[in-house]
Design a protein around this motif. Structure first.
Motif: not given
Length: 197
Positions: A2-6, A14-15, A144-145, A149-153
């Motif tokens: 899976r794609y992960r962004t840490g 919050v994002l 922020g990032q 983060g949005f793509l991960q969501a």
């Protein structure tokens, strides 16, 4: 894999909160510029609920995340004494917020919500907004990032219900980040239909 962004994965709520507030402010600025007069309270609720279906499914059936968020917002409004017509305006704005071309031809809340989303996500119309106001919005609700983060969501919210992305832009995210994912095309659906010809 899976794609992960840490660390952005853990900041999802919050994002989405900051993104939703930016959507409201950008939507309001576009509405003013275009002479639209959306009900500010309904616009705010539409913006704040527009991506809630990504983080928590609100239905017992597998459906598009937009519908999860729209259904949840409608229930929220009706439970608090808003009229059915007000709840339907918000439902429509959220249900259609990722649909290209249609929201702009609808009521002011639906159109403005879509404009706010487009501005925050892909920068649509950003060049027409006052730079000072944009800076104030970003200062209060930092990006922020956001991209990662949005793509991960989206990946997190859709990977367990990939068929709900059919006919939407959401399938782009899964195709990009989930190895082996391939959306079934409209041509394949027609050819595979149970009709003899």
């Amino acid at each position: 894999m899976r794609y992960r962004t840490g660390s952005t994965r853990h900041s999802g709520p919050v994002l989405i909160f900051h993104q939703s507030r930016r959507v409201f402010f950008f939507a309001s600025l576009h509405a003013r510029e275009l002479g639209l007069q959306p009900d500010p309270e309904l616009l705010y609720i539409s913006a704040m609920f527009h991506d809630t279906g990504l983080s928590t499914p609100f239905s017992d059936v597998e459906q598009r995340f937009e519908l999860d968020g729209a259904d949840h917002a409608r229930k929220f409004l009706l439970d608090r004494g808003f009229s059915k017509s007000e709840a339907e305006v918000v439902w429509t704005a959220i249900a259609l917020h990722t649909t290209p071309g249609i929201p702009a031809r609808m009521d002011p809340v639906t159109a403005a919500t879509n404009y706010g989303v487009l501005t925050d996500v892909v920068g649509w119309g950003l060049d027409r907004l006052d730079g000072g106001q944009v800076d104030e919005i970003i200062s209060a609700h930092p990006r922020g990032q956001f991209k990662k983060g949005f793509l991960q969501a989206f990946v997190d919210g859709l990977e367990n219900r990939p068929d709900t992305t059919y006919g939407t832009l959401n399938s782009d995210v899964l195709e990009h980040f989930i190895p082996g994912f391939r959306r079934k095309t409209m041509v394949e659906r027609v050819i595979d239909a149970p009709w003899p010809n």
